[in-house]
Design an enzyme around this catalytic site. Structure first.
Site, mmCIF file in Angstrom:
data_model
loop_
_atom_site.group_PDB
_atom_site.id
_atom_site.type_symbol
_atom_site.label_atom_id
_atom_site.label_comp_id
_atom_site.label_asym_id
_atom_site.label_seq_id
_atom_site.Cartn_x
_atom_site.Cartn_y
_atom_site.Cartn_z
ATOM 1 N N HIS A 227 -46.111 -3.952 -32.102
ATOM 2 C CA HIS A 227 -46.512 -5.341 -32.353
ATOM 3 C C HIS A 227 -46.063 -6.236 -31.201
ATOM 4 O O HIS A 227 -46.813 -7.078 -30.726
ATOM 5 C CB HIS A 227 -45.903 -5.833 -33.664
ATOM 6 N N LYS B 132 -47.110 -5.341 -54.132
ATOM 7 C CA LYS B 132 -46.587 -4.201 -53.390
ATOM 8 C C LYS B 132 -45.193 -4.529 -52.871
ATOM 9 O O LYS B 132 -45.005 -5.505 -52.160
ATOM 10 C CB LYS B 132 -47.522 -3.922 -52.201
ATOM 11 N N ARG C 44 -54.774 1.321 -31.227
ATOM 12 C CA ARG C 44 -54.071 2.508 -30.748
ATOM 13 C C ARG C 44 -54.984 3.701 -30.546
ATOM 14 O O ARG C 44 -54.856 4.441 -29.592
ATOM 15 C CB ARG C 44 -52.971 2.881 -31.743
ATOM 16 N N SER D 211 -45.696 0.653 -38.455
ATOM 17 C CA SER D 211 -44.731 0.276 -39.482
ATOM 18 C C SER D 211 -44.550 1.400 -40.486
ATOM 19 O O SER D 211 -43.432 1.674 -40.935
ATOM 20 C CB SER D 211 -45.202 -0.996 -40.192
#
Lengths: 156, 156, 156, 156, 156, 156
Positions: free
Chosen positions: B18, B42, B91, B129
């Site tokens: 990030h 969540k 990515r 993450s």
């Protein structure tokens, strides 16, 4: 010097696809350790004990295949077992992107590691543990996805 | 006129990947708003408050980076903030297909939007993450995946 | 029994990407044969003789690497050399699709063959012989793409 | 400080796909330089002069778009023009892999460079200069692939 | 002989993307059976009954479209319905890899099956049932993703 | 009403991969026209006449397969033949991106067209006309890539 590869996975259950990778791996390595990663929070189709039993039954005549269970990081397991080789099969481009990520993460955690990739043969490309589980949930017949001689019902 | 980009994500936690996108974005935009999307159903590794704290600590010397939380659609957030620019890192090809879908959905919801894509540098391509969370769950060391100076344990 | 891998390619020129694959391959195999496929109809940047010279110079202290040239099918070369192992590096999903095709073709021509795939490390993923040739055509500096100690100009 | 992006390509010819990228780029940058890479060994559909003319005609009312030709490496052009920004459009995963390679090569040659990627809108995803050339070779009508007001025949 | 295709899916809810596939399928087949796979363990946005109602309402003037629900394997459904044709839409490379796997699994379970693939038109490529559900969860407007004349609120 | 599909390609030569697509297509369509696109500037392995002869010999007992040659755009051919259906096989994600582009181009040129995609069976995925030509150039045996009963040497 003997060369050992770790073949890590969930193997819930072990399929013809996995067997095809280990068969190729045995021509390359002196020993292949099938390492069943245990996730205590997730209930599978097979218990860890039965996953071990299925794979041991399959290779009872092949002393070069060992079966173990492990918790934690594969990079740490490789350190404990003293071998730098991870063996993995690849079926398609989605697998490719996943395996490349895993390789880079593993190498950040353990720079000694070398990931050795083998192609899943075309006739087994569609077979995965999750598709076997889904077909079983729908009452379908998975015998053509399992290694010859393995009756999955015995292990569920 | 000052140009502002929204960098939306979950950032649970914010990683070197990030940071590499925001660093590039700061050369392009006058201001980058790191917008933490909150999903109340969540439970994450970090609370929303700690995600904010981590990112604010990281950029305490960079007034051009702001950190906010939001609920709802990113397309609506962009309307409220009055900027048409979404910043995203990419990515691999799986990311590419995901980002293209998001871009098209966002544009259906808010035709003003322009999605600006930057490549994650190759050395951070494997960092996500979710891989950080998984390595932590297995007791591994993630310090090389975190921005320098950030000790993740302080925020968990 | 000693294990030998064939690393086939054009190697016009041999780059850091190739070296990274052979380096990993040497941990896996006892011997790696760099096999330069010669296409008489295509004039390259380097002559076949100079491609051989460059690679031999690079590995002059590594007796486990051999360099040969060959014409014809790689599947036939493997038969003549008496080894079933082909070594290949993979950089991205386009490579993946190409390598999978090659593996299937090779196996149709020589069912003994096993293709062993290794990842090109992320920092070398963009390096290819064709990009080196293009940068040279435009007068650019390719030294960071070449193995340390190799001055490409000497071989052109 | 004014921000300038280089939009490099062959533009043989410039299409609606290119225009859609520059249109988005103009909201992001103060100036976009359409940089036509000249390959003296390759005869195109349009001469370099006519490629320039077509693009200048299209943007005769938009002073923020400049058109130049160049030989050599894009990384060197960026250095000469004193801007770190390369602008590129992406259509699909094959483009993605190509652009990622180019970004990494460019950065090895000029570490200052930032590649900014924009999505080609879905309706123009299939349009490329090579498909325009092929359709013309077969006598087809390419007017829907060209920017409004541009009659390609005038430039061939 | 009349040709019938099964169009299997969850259709929670049926979107413009699904409609575009069925529209094309109706030019190819005499009859299209929209087959809603029911997963009793998963609560959806729409009940199975309402998914059926929405699709029936949409095609009330098109007798060649039928709507059914089913549990179990699609391969078995095809056997029961006596047709070998499965109709599927494809949006991107991730879909492609998924569909190829499904095709191979289905053929292992029912060798008679032929999977017929149609492209989702570019303007609908980003639309999926899951994106519709997510936008609704965030209070967004999904009317442009739904077939004309269908008010999703009536079925939730 | 009878349904006709055009199966366009170069077919230099026609392989088992092509045959597998036409075989599936014959279950779907009443008639399949194998349409050999002729590029007068490119000399192939087989002359256009011999490509026609090979395919006619293969289907001499199947009156539902016709073989023609054509120049120009496939979209125009479909208009002349009065059928909206193009039949294409897909092997991998690179094919997928290519076919999607072709579909969109064809539809811009002839909005009536529907591209119907079928999967190449896994065992033929690696077979392409270009790999057959390459293997022949290297003196290899391609008989397993050709339809049964077809001796390629007769047509070269």
């Amino acid at each position: 010097m003997k060369k050992t590869a770790i073949f890590p996975g969930s193997f819930d259950p072990y399929t013809m696809g996995h067997k095809s990778v280990v068969d190729q791996g045995l021509s390359l390595f002196d020993r292949v350790i099938v390492a069943i990663g245990i996730n205590v929070e997730k209930r599978g189709l097979l218990t860890p004990e039965n996953r071990v039993a299925l794979i041991r039954d399959l290779y009872h005549d092949e002393p070069r295949v060992e079966v173990i269970t492990y918790e934690g990081l594969t990079a740490d397991l490789a350190r404990r077992l003293g071998t730098p080789f991870l063996l993995r099969g690849m079926r398609n481009t989605v697998d490719f992107e996943f395996e490349r990520n895993m390789m880079q993460l593993n190498q950040a955690l353990n720079p000694e590691l070398t990931t050795v990739l083998l192609f899943t043969p075309p006739e087994y490309v569609a077979i995965s543990s999750s598709s076997v589980r889904e077909i079983i949930a729908f009452g379908g017949d998975v015998s053509s996805f399992m290694p010859p001689g393995i009756d999955l019902k015995k292990y569920i």
